[in-house]
Design a protein around this motif. Structure first.
Motif, PDB file in Angstrom:
ATOM      1  N   LEU A 232       4.485   6.434  -6.573  1.00 30.17           N
ATOM      2  CA  LEU A 232       4.747   5.608  -6.132  1.00 30.17           C
ATOM      3  C   LEU A 232       4.783   5.679  -4.662  1.00 30.17           C
ATOM      4  CD1 LEU A 232       6.706   4.253  -9.343  1.00 30.17           C
ATOM      5  CD2 LEU A 232       4.430   4.404  -9.154  1.00 30.17           C
ATOM      6  N   ALA A 233       5.730   6.495  -4.206  1.00 34.42           N
ATOM      7  CA  ALA A 233       5.623   6.744  -3.048  1.00 34.42           C
ATOM      8  C   ALA A 233       4.335   6.148  -1.787  1.00 34.42           C
ATOM      9  CB  ALA A 233       6.591   8.073  -2.338  1.00 34.42           C
ATOM     10  N   ASN A 234       3.359   6.679  -2.244  1.00 33.64           N
ATOM     11  CA  ASN A 234       2.416   5.845  -2.083  1.00 33.64           C
ATOM     12  C   ASN A 234       1.381   5.235  -1.342  1.00 33.64           C
ATOM     13  OD1 ASN A 234       2.395   8.997  -0.201  1.00 33.64           O
ATOM     14  ND2 ASN A 234       1.189   9.945  -2.529  1.00 33.64           N
ATOM     15  N   ASN A 235       1.761   4.234  -2.616  1.00 34.42           N
ATOM     16  CA  ASN A 235       1.390   3.540  -2.924  1.00 34.42           C
ATOM     17  C   ASN A 235       2.534   1.615  -3.354  1.00 34.42           C
ATOM     18  OD1 ASN A 235      -1.333   3.767  -4.534  1.00 34.42           O
ATOM     19  ND2 ASN A 235       0.798   5.274  -5.109  1.00 34.42           N
ATOM     20  N   ASP A 236       1.098   0.480  -2.656  1.00 37.36           N
ATOM     21  CA  ASP A 236       2.151  -0.730  -2.516  1.00 37.36           C
ATOM     22  C   ASP A 236       2.572  -0.653  -4.307  1.00 37.36           C
ATOM     23  OD1 ASP A 236       0.301  -1.980   0.187  1.00 37.36           O
ATOM     24  OD2 ASP A 236       1.721  -0.183  -0.468  1.00 37.36           O
ATOM     25  N   MET A 237       3.257  -1.331  -4.733  1.00 37.76           N
ATOM     26  CA  MET A 237       3.662  -1.435  -6.263  1.00 37.76           C
ATOM     27  C   MET A 237       4.164  -3.637  -5.556  1.00 37.76           C
ATOM     28  SD  MET A 237       3.226   0.923  -7.294  1.00 37.76           S
ATOM     29  CE  MET A 237       3.280   1.070  -9.326  1.00 37.76           C
ATOM     30  N   GLY A 238       3.360  -4.041  -7.176  1.00 38.95           N
ATOM     31  CA  GLY A 238       3.944  -5.096  -7.252  1.00 38.95           C
ATOM     32  C   GLY A 238       4.747  -5.828  -8.439  1.00 38.95           C
ATOM     33  N   TRP A 239       5.847  -6.518  -8.903  1.00 34.41           N
ATOM     34  CA  TRP A 239       5.471  -7.030 -10.433  1.00 34.41           C
ATOM     35  C   TRP A 239       5.172  -8.312 -11.132  1.00 34.41           C
ATOM     36  CZ3 TRP A 239       8.670  -4.584 -13.801  1.00 34.41           C
ATOM     37  CH2 TRP A 239       9.535  -3.514 -13.180  1.00 34.41           C
ATOM     38  N   TYR A 240       4.552  -8.444 -11.799  1.00 37.43           N
ATOM     39  CA  TYR A 240       4.077  -9.597 -12.674  1.00 37.43           C
ATOM     40  C   TYR A 240       4.877 -10.177 -13.862  1.00 37.43           C
ATOM     41  CZ  TYR A 240      -0.079 -10.421  -9.506  1.00 37.43           C
ATOM     42  OH  TYR A 240      -0.807 -10.043  -8.569  1.00 37.43           O
ATOM     43  N   ARG A 241       4.746 -11.613 -14.171  1.00 42.27           N
ATOM     44  CA  ARG A 241       4.852 -11.690 -15.765  1.00 42.27           C
ATOM     45  C   ARG A 241       4.636 -12.828 -16.031  1.00 42.27           C
ATOM     46  NH1 ARG A 241       9.835 -15.463 -13.227  1.00 42.27           N
ATOM     47  NH2 ARG A 241       9.206 -18.019 -13.082  1.00 42.27           N
ATOM     48  N   GLN A 242       4.461 -12.150 -17.723  1.00 38.87           N
ATOM     49  CA  GLN A 242       3.138 -13.378 -18.280  1.00 38.87           C
ATOM     50  C   GLN A 242       4.688 -14.010 -19.222  1.00 38.87           C
ATOM     51  OE1 GLN A 242       0.002 -12.340 -19.666  1.00 38.87           O
ATOM     52  NE2 GLN A 242      -1.134 -14.010 -19.931  1.00 38.87           N
ATOM     53  N   ALA A 243       4.891 -15.289 -18.879  1.00 37.10           N
ATOM     54  CA  ALA A 243       5.444 -16.070 -20.232  1.00 37.10           C
ATOM     55  C   ALA A 243       3.946 -16.736 -21.349  1.00 37.10           C
ATOM     56  CB  ALA A 243       6.024 -17.577 -19.799  1.00 37.10           C
TER      57      ALA A 243
ATOM     58  N   LEU B 169       2.653 -13.258 -10.606  1.00 38.93           N
ATOM     59  CA  LEU B 169       2.886 -12.590  -9.543  1.00 38.93           C
ATOM     60  C   LEU B 169       4.619 -13.070  -9.088  1.00 38.93           C
ATOM     61  CD1 LEU B 169       3.324  -9.997  -7.700  1.00 38.93           C
ATOM     62  CD2 LEU B 169       2.643 -11.488  -5.774  1.00 38.93           C
ATOM     63  N   VAL B 170       5.218 -11.691  -9.483  1.00 36.28           N
ATOM     64  CA  VAL B 170       6.726 -12.930  -8.437  1.00 36.28           C
ATOM     65  C   VAL B 170       7.490 -11.559  -7.703  1.00 36.28           C
ATOM     66  CG1 VAL B 170       7.568 -12.790 -10.977  1.00 36.28           C
ATOM     67  CG2 VAL B 170       8.054 -10.881 -10.377  1.00 36.28           C
ATOM     68  N   ALA B 171       6.984  -9.849  -7.580  1.00 40.21           N
ATOM     69  CA  ALA B 171       7.722  -9.252  -6.225  1.00 40.21           C
ATOM     70  C   ALA B 171       7.015  -8.086  -6.159  1.00 40.21           C
ATOM     71  CB  ALA B 171       8.452  -8.991  -6.618  1.00 40.21           C
ATOM     72  N   ALA B 172       6.232  -8.031  -4.903  1.00 38.26           N
ATOM     73  CA  ALA B 172       5.490  -6.796  -4.162  1.00 38.26           C
ATOM     74  C   ALA B 172       6.110  -6.127  -2.921  1.00 38.26           C
ATOM     75  CB  ALA B 172       4.584  -7.286  -3.754  1.00 38.26           C
ATOM     76  N   MET B 173       6.451  -4.980  -3.197  1.00 39.43           N
ATOM     77  CA  MET B 173       6.074  -4.175  -1.839  1.00 39.43           C
ATOM     78  C   MET B 173       5.454  -2.821  -1.366  1.00 39.43           C
ATOM     79  SD  MET B 173      10.295  -1.737  -1.484  1.00 39.43           S
ATOM     80  CE  MET B 173      11.125  -2.656  -1.419  1.00 39.43           C
ATOM     81  N   SER B 174       5.145  -3.486  -0.183  1.00 40.66           N
ATOM     82  CA  SER B 174       4.696  -2.042   0.215  1.00 40.66           C
ATOM     83  C   SER B 174       4.293  -0.489   0.113  1.00 40.66           C
ATOM     84  CB  SER B 174       4.012  -2.330   2.095  1.00 40.66           C
ATOM     85  OG  SER B 174       4.968  -2.196   2.665  1.00 40.66           O
ATOM     86  N   ARG B 175       3.833   0.027   0.194  1.00 40.76           N
ATOM     87  CA  ARG B 175       4.808   1.501  -0.303  1.00 40.76           C
ATOM     88  C   ARG B 175       5.095   2.293   0.632  1.00 40.76           C
ATOM     89  NH1 ARG B 175      -1.672   3.960   0.868  1.00 40.76           N
ATOM     90  NH2 ARG B 175      -2.234   2.122   0.328  1.00 40.76           N
TER      91      ARG B 175
END
Length: 121
Positions: free
Chosen positions: A28-39, A46-52
């Motif tokens: 994960l340290a080498n990747n951008d990551m995001g959090w999504y949600r589906q109601a 999308l709710v949040a994301a962070m660069s590597r």
């Protein structure tokens, strides 16, 4: 590559949870990551994301000031701290590998297993 979200549950409005994203076969340290949600009945959002490197963080307006994304590279884990939860936060939450740009996030087609968050009023 497999992503697994955990940490969901049933909480009362105003409560908090910490969601955890664990990766198998991916650093994960080498990747951008995001959090999504589906109601239910709604599109995944999308709710949040962070660069590597953690330099760029995106938090969407519906959760701004309440949700925080962070990562622990030593544990190969990404977190989503969700505070002051509201009933309309009820959804299945997913972590995702993707690409962070200055003001938006591009999800890759790697969703993995989500975790259910249910907020009661």
């Amino acid at each position: 590559v497999q992503l697994q979200a955990s940490g969901g549950g049933v909480v009362q409005a105003g409560g908090s949870l910490r969601l955890t994203c664990t990766a198998f076969g991916l650093i994960l340290a080498n990747n951008d990551m995001g959090w999504y949600r589906q109601a239910p009945g709604k599109e995944r959002e999308l709710v949040a994301a962070m660069s590597r490197g953690g330099r760029t963080t995106l938090i969407t307006d519906p959760v701004k000031g309440r949700f925080t994304i962070s990562r622990d590279n030593a544990k190969n884990t990404v977190y989503l701290q969700v505070n002051n939860l509201r009933p309309d936060d009820t959804a299945v939450y997913y972590c995702n590998q993707g690409a962070v740009r200055s003001t938006f996030y591009i999800p890759y087609d790697n969703w993995g297993q989500g975790t259910q968050v249910t907020v009661s009023s």
